[in-house]
Scaffold this motif. Structure first.
Motif, PDB file in Angstrom:
ATOM      1  N   LEU A  23      -4.573  -0.864 -22.982  1.00 26.61           N
ATOM      2  CA  LEU A  23      -4.125   0.007 -21.894  1.00 26.61           C
ATOM      3  C   LEU A  23      -2.895  -0.612 -21.258  1.00 26.61           C
ATOM      4  O   LEU A  23      -2.949  -1.731 -20.743  1.00 26.61           O
ATOM      5  N   ASP A  24      -1.789   0.110 -21.321  1.00 28.30           N
ATOM      6  CA  ASP A  24      -0.540  -0.293 -20.667  1.00 28.30           C
ATOM      7  C   ASP A  24      -0.257   0.659 -19.520  1.00 28.30           C
ATOM      8  O   ASP A  24      -0.320   1.890 -19.691  1.00 28.30           O
ATOM      9  N   ILE A  25       0.090   0.108 -18.366  1.00 33.93           N
ATOM     10  CA  ILE A  25       0.545   0.920 -17.242  1.00 33.93           C
ATOM     11  C   ILE A  25       1.929   0.412 -16.850  1.00 33.93           C
ATOM     12  O   ILE A  25       2.060  -0.606 -16.152  1.00 33.93           O
ATOM     13  N   PRO A  26       2.995   1.089 -17.330  1.00 40.31           N
ATOM     14  CA  PRO A  26       4.348   0.685 -16.960  1.00 40.31           C
ATOM     15  C   PRO A  26       4.672   1.154 -15.546  1.00 40.31           C
ATOM     16  O   PRO A  26       4.379   2.289 -15.168  1.00 40.31           O
ATOM     17  N   LEU A  27       5.265   0.269 -14.764  1.00 40.53           N
ATOM     18  CA  LEU A  27       5.591   0.553 -13.368  1.00 40.53           C
ATOM     19  C   LEU A  27       7.081   0.782 -13.205  1.00 40.53           C
ATOM     20  O   LEU A  27       7.903   0.128 -13.869  1.00 40.53           O
ATOM     21  N   GLY A  83      10.950  -1.075  -8.194  1.00 37.69           N
ATOM     22  CA  GLY A  83      10.765  -0.866  -6.763  1.00 37.69           C
ATOM     23  C   GLY A  83       9.362  -0.469  -6.355  1.00 37.69           C
ATOM     24  O   GLY A  83       9.107  -0.227  -5.173  1.00 37.69           O
ATOM     25  N   CYS A  84       8.417  -0.410  -7.302  1.00 41.50           N
ATOM     26  CA  CYS A  84       7.032  -0.015  -7.009  1.00 41.50           C
ATOM     27  C   CYS A  84       6.479  -0.855  -5.858  1.00 41.50           C
ATOM     28  O   CYS A  84       6.486  -2.085  -5.915  1.00 41.50           O
ATOM     29  N   GLU A  85       5.986  -0.175  -4.805  1.00 39.37           N
ATOM     30  CA  GLU A  85       5.520  -0.863  -3.608  1.00 39.37           C
ATOM     31  C   GLU A  85       3.992  -0.953  -3.567  1.00 39.37           C
ATOM     32  O   GLU A  85       3.296  -0.437  -4.439  1.00 39.37           O
ATOM     33  N   ASP A  86       3.516  -1.598  -2.500  1.00 40.69           N
ATOM     34  CA  ASP A  86       2.094  -1.941  -2.398  1.00 40.69           C
ATOM     35  C   ASP A  86       1.168  -0.760  -2.642  1.00 40.69           C
ATOM     36  O   ASP A  86       0.225  -0.853  -3.432  1.00 40.69           O
ATOM     37  N   HIS A  87       1.380   0.354  -1.936  1.00 39.61           N
ATOM     38  CA  HIS A  87       0.409   1.443  -1.961  1.00 39.61           C
ATOM     39  C   HIS A  87       0.278   2.053  -3.356  1.00 39.61           C
ATOM     40  O   HIS A  87      -0.831   2.372  -3.800  1.00 39.61           O
ATOM     41  N   ILE A  88       1.391   2.192  -4.061  1.00 38.59           N
ATOM     42  CA  ILE A  88       1.345   2.743  -5.422  1.00 38.59           C
ATOM     43  C   ILE A  88       0.706   1.733  -6.368  1.00 38.59           C
ATOM     44  O   ILE A  88      -0.159   2.072  -7.189  1.00 38.59           O
ATOM     45  N   TYR A  89       1.129   0.487  -6.253  1.00 36.29           N
ATOM     46  CA  TYR A  89       0.611  -0.562  -7.124  1.00 36.29           C
ATOM     47  C   TYR A  89      -0.910  -0.678  -6.989  1.00 36.29           C
ATOM     48  O   TYR A  89      -1.644  -0.667  -7.984  1.00 36.29           O
ATOM     49  N   LEU A  90      -1.389  -0.782  -5.749  1.00 32.47           N
ATOM     50  CA  LEU A  90      -2.811  -0.981  -5.527  1.00 32.47           C
ATOM     51  C   LEU A  90      -3.622   0.253  -5.914  1.00 32.47           C
ATOM     52  O   LEU A  90      -4.750   0.130  -6.414  1.00 32.47           O
ATOM     53  N   LYS A  91      -3.061   1.434  -5.705  1.00 35.00           N
ATOM     54  CA  LYS A  91      -3.770   2.652  -6.101  1.00 35.00           C
ATOM     55  C   LYS A  91      -3.963   2.696  -7.613  1.00 35.00           C
ATOM     56  O   LYS A  91      -5.044   3.032  -8.105  1.00 35.00           O
ATOM     57  N   LEU A  92      -2.924   2.350  -8.361  1.00 34.27           N
ATOM     58  CA  LEU A  92      -3.033   2.347  -9.817  1.00 34.27           C
ATOM     59  C   LEU A  92      -4.086   1.343 -10.288  1.00 34.27           C
ATOM     60  O   LEU A  92      -4.878   1.617 -11.193  1.00 34.27           O
ATOM     61  N   ASP A 146      -7.536   2.675  -9.388  1.00 34.29           N
ATOM     62  CA  ASP A 146      -7.895   3.843 -10.207  1.00 34.29           C
ATOM     63  C   ASP A 146      -8.339   3.447 -11.608  1.00 34.29           C
ATOM     64  O   ASP A 146      -9.072   4.196 -12.267  1.00 34.29           O
ATOM     65  N   ASN A 147      -7.878   2.286 -12.083  1.00 35.99           N
ATOM     66  CA  ASN A 147      -8.094   1.933 -13.483  1.00 35.99           C
ATOM     67  C   ASN A 147      -9.093   0.812 -13.730  1.00 35.99           C
ATOM     68  O   ASN A 147      -9.862   0.887 -14.699  1.00 35.99           O
ATOM     69  N   LEU A 148      -9.101  -0.213 -12.904  1.00 35.29           N
ATOM     70  CA  LEU A 148      -9.958  -1.363 -13.199  1.00 35.29           C
ATOM     71  C   LEU A 148     -11.450  -1.015 -13.214  1.00 35.29           C
ATOM     72  O   LEU A 148     -12.157  -1.391 -14.170  1.00 35.29           O
ATOM     73  N   CYS A 163       0.268  -8.481  -2.814  1.00 31.66           N
ATOM     74  CA  CYS A 163      -0.155  -9.352  -3.919  1.00 31.66           C
ATOM     75  C   CYS A 163      -1.518  -9.955  -3.613  1.00 31.66           C
ATOM     76  O   CYS A 163      -2.388 -10.044  -4.495  1.00 31.66           O
ATOM     77  N   LYS A 164      -1.725 -10.339  -2.363  1.00 26.98           N
ATOM     78  CA  LYS A 164      -3.014 -10.877  -1.942  1.00 26.98           C
ATOM     79  C   LYS A 164      -4.123  -9.834  -2.098  1.00 26.98           C
ATOM     80  O   LYS A 164      -5.219 -10.146  -2.589  1.00 26.98           O
ATOM     81  N   GLN A 165      -3.838  -8.596  -1.715  1.00 29.50           N
ATOM     82  CA  GLN A 165      -4.826  -7.531  -1.842  1.00 29.50           C
ATOM     83  C   GLN A 165      -5.142  -7.236  -3.308  1.00 29.50           C
ATOM     84  O   GLN A 165      -6.272  -6.890  -3.659  1.00 29.50           O
ATOM     85  N   ARG A 166      -4.149  -7.373  -4.170  1.00 28.96           N
ATOM     86  CA  ARG A 166      -4.378  -7.237  -5.617  1.00 28.96           C
ATOM     87  C   ARG A 166      -5.411  -8.243  -6.097  1.00 28.96           C
ATOM     88  O   ARG A 166      -6.393  -7.890  -6.755  1.00 28.96           O
ATOM     89  N   ASP A 167      -5.186  -9.516  -5.760  1.00 25.04           N
ATOM     90  CA  ASP A 167      -6.089 -10.574  -6.196  1.00 25.04           C
ATOM     91  C   ASP A 167      -7.491 -10.358  -5.619  1.00 25.04           C
ATOM     92  O   ASP A 167      -8.496 -10.545  -6.320  1.00 25.04           O
ATOM     93  N   LYS A 168      -7.550  -9.993  -4.351  1.00 29.41           N
ATOM     94  CA  LYS A 168      -8.836  -9.762  -3.689  1.00 29.41           C
ATOM     95  C   LYS A 168      -9.624  -8.668  -4.415  1.00 29.41           C
ATOM     96  O   LYS A 168     -10.832  -8.811  -4.645  1.00 29.41           O
ATOM     97  N   TYR A 169      -8.934  -7.607  -4.798  1.00 29.25           N
ATOM     98  CA  TYR A 169      -9.628  -6.500  -5.462  1.00 29.25           C
ATOM     99  C   TYR A 169     -10.163  -6.918  -6.824  1.00 29.25           C
ATOM    100  O   TYR A 169     -11.310  -6.607  -7.175  1.00 29.25           O
TER     101      TYR A 169
END
Length: 300
Positions: free
Chosen positions: A194-198, A201-210, A213-215, A251-257
């Motif tokens: 599974l590849d998700i190309p970003l 300029g992709c910001e926090d809200h889009i990054y974290l939503k993706l 939605d997938n993990l 980035c911190k919220q990414r790791d936390k999730y």
């Protein structure tokens, strides 16, 4: 106890133009000890990865060239580093560190390597500051020793995990998931499971939503019993090579999730640090240190 692979060998001296960002391998543990997140007891020193483990993942002819420092000039340029015996030794220690972390994660739920994440190393070549692929080598170790039956690679470095994708293209027991800059290195992408190309300029809200939605879907779909997390901080808006717009908090919220999903599903996880190339070394250290702080807070 949170067990962390680290040794001064991680900061192997390089010529000045190649020194940045090697400083982070010394500064991350220093910062974590200084602030009291960890003590010396959390750190362990890996030994040297065996040749048997190397050629389980990598082409024997490639390893022979690497071992005897016989890469062509073109092959050496592709790695991004001037080849030396010290550099090859460093890579073997880092890779053994990820295997050791996998064993500690089975015991404690999580373990971390201050280095690692060498996801641009292919079966038969090195690229992008990567000579041997530690995620692939450690995955093979777990599978071969019946310590895991289904591995999920969560690669959230800004660069696609192209080497990992190539190594496991025919291996159903390892699922490769890569969320990365669509217009960033490598320009010639491999095909992950599974590849998700970003977009730039992709910001926090889009990054974290993706990610959110997938993990969980992947965990429910493939039912992994082990996760390798490539936690590169080159997704930061300040990164010289990243081209994304994620904040340090994002980035911190990414790791936390990722950690919370692994813990909630009782899946052992190894985090490897991957890339980070912000102009200010303090941004790199803070973002990486957050990963360790979260692991300590959430698991211990």
């Amino acid at each position: 106890m949170l067990k962390i692979a680290w040794t001064p060998e991680y900061a192997h001296p390089l010529p000045p133009k190649h020194r940045f960002p090697m400083e982070k391998y010394e500064l991350i543990p220093e910062q974590l000890i200084y602030e009291g997140t960890i003590t010396e007891a959390n750190l362990f020193t890996p030994t040297l990865l065996t040749e048997e483990q190397i050629i389980r993942t990598h082409n024997a002819a490639y390893w022979e060239k690497l071992k005897h420092l016989e890469l062509s000039k073109q092959e050496e340029r592709r790695t991004g580093f001037p080849l030396s015996a010290g550099l090859v030794k460093r890579e073997r220690i880092i890779n053994q560190g990820t295997i050791d972390c996998a064993k500690y994660a089975l015991e404690y739920g999580i373990s971390m390597n201050v280095a690692g994440g060498t996801h641009h190393a292919f079966t038969d070549r090195g690229e992008g500051f990567c000579l041997l692929n530690d995620i692939a080598i450690a995955s093979h170790y777990l599978l071969d020793n019946q310590l895991a039956s289904q591995v999920l690679v969560v690669d959230l470095d800004v660069h696609q995990g192209n080497g990992t994708a190539e190594i496991f293209q025919e291996e159903d027991r390892v699922f490769t998931f890569s969320m990365h800059g669509g217009h960033n290195y490598p320009m010639q992408k491999e095909k992950s499971d599974l590849d998700i190309p970003l977009q730039d300029g992709c910001e926090d809200h889009i990054y974290l939503k993706l990610l959110k939605d997938n993990l969980p879907k992947l965990i429910n779909q493939i039912k992994p019993d082990f996760i390798f997390f490539q936690s590169g901080v080159d997704i930061l808006s300040t990164d010289k090579l990243g081209r994304l717009g994620v904040s340090i908090e994002g980035c911190k919220q990414r790791d936390k999730y990722v950690f919370e999903e692994a813990k909630r599903n009782n899946i052992p996880l190894v985090a490897v640090m991957g890339g980070g190339y912000s102009e200010k070394i303090s941004h790199i250290i803070e973002a990486h240190a957050n990963t360790f702080r979260l692991a300590q807070d959430l698991f211990f």
